[in-house]
Scaffold this active site. Structure first.
Site, PDB file in Angstrom:
ATOM      1  N   GLU A 102       0.790  -1.216   0.000  1.00 33.10           N
ATOM      2  CA  GLU A 102       0.000   0.000   0.000  1.00 33.10           C
ATOM      3  C   GLU A 102       0.825   1.270   0.000  1.00 33.10           C
ATOM      4  OE1 GLU A 102      -3.167   0.479  -0.328  1.00 33.10           O
ATOM      5  OE2 GLU A 102      -3.739  -1.617  -0.362  1.00 33.10           O
ATOM      6  N   SER A 103       1.810   1.349   0.886  1.00 34.13           N
ATOM      7  CA  SER A 103       2.504   2.619   1.078  1.00 34.13           C
ATOM      8  C   SER A 103       4.021   2.512   1.066  1.00 34.13           C
ATOM      9  CB  SER A 103       2.082   3.232   2.421  1.00 34.13           C
ATOM     10  OG  SER A 103       2.558   2.423   3.494  1.00 34.13           O
TER      11      SER A 103
END
Length: 202
Positions: A102-103
């Site tokens: 995700e990040s």
């Protein structure tokens, strides 16, 4: 919930990436029709092209991302991940894999659709989970793990379906009766499962 990687991650990859496994690997990228840049070390789509070669890997998953002059070590978040995974009964390797996808362990990441923080919470999801600050690692991880637990329960423990819902939304999974036929979602599910296995093995 949007799973599109923020432009901040582009800077992170361009600056420095040390991926997790036991040997060197290439990093691949492609830019989709919406102008969103995607990165992976395990391409499942022919649109991915080599972006960086011979990225060093570390058996202990000591991935370091350099962003806007700031270096964040994933080990910094392990106590929070361990605590939240235990609290909600979610495999901590899965939590790490989701954060990774995700990040890239950037607590300040923001996607083009507004998803924010380590687990890329959409604004409405964050409000539903009563998150005061999506950029606070503890709040973000706890809410993300809680949401993962909800999805796992909803889909009777099917990790692939839970991840597909995390990426594309529960309605899309229900509509298609399984992982939606979207390349982004299918690539996302494969990527997270691959990361999860790497974390489990290390």
């Amino acid at each position: 919930m949007s799973r599109k990687i923020s432009l901040l991650i582009l800077l992170a990859v361009a600056g420095s990436l040390i991926w997790c496994a036991g040997a060197s690997a290439d990093i691949y990228r492609y830019e989709d029709s919406d102008g969103v840049v995607h990165f992976t070390d395990a391409p499942t789509d022919k649109r991915f092209k080599v972006y960086l070669r011979d990225i060093k890997r570390d058996r202990k998953l000591r991935t370091t991302f350099r962003l806007a002059g700031c270096i964040r070590d994933p080990r910094e978040f392990e106590p929070i991940i361990d605590q939240c995974a235990l609290e909600f009964g979610v495999d901590k390797s899965l939590v790490k894999a989701v954060i990774h996808a995700e990040s890239g362990y950037n607590p300040n990441a923001v996607s083009r659709k507004g998803a924010s923080g380590l687990m890329q919470l959409m604004p409405q999801t964050a409000r539903d989970l009563k998150v005061g600050n999506s950029f606070d690692p503890r709040e973000n991880i706890r809410a993300g793990v809680r949401y993962l637990r909800f999805l796992l329960d909803t889909f009777r423990g099917d990790v692939s379906l839970a991840l597909a819902a995390y990426n594309a939304g529960m309605a899309k999974v229900a509509r298609y009766g399984g992982v939606p036929p979207y390349q982004e979602t299918r690539t996302y599910v494969d990527r997270v499962l691959s990361y999860q296995k790497s974390y489990q093995n290390n």
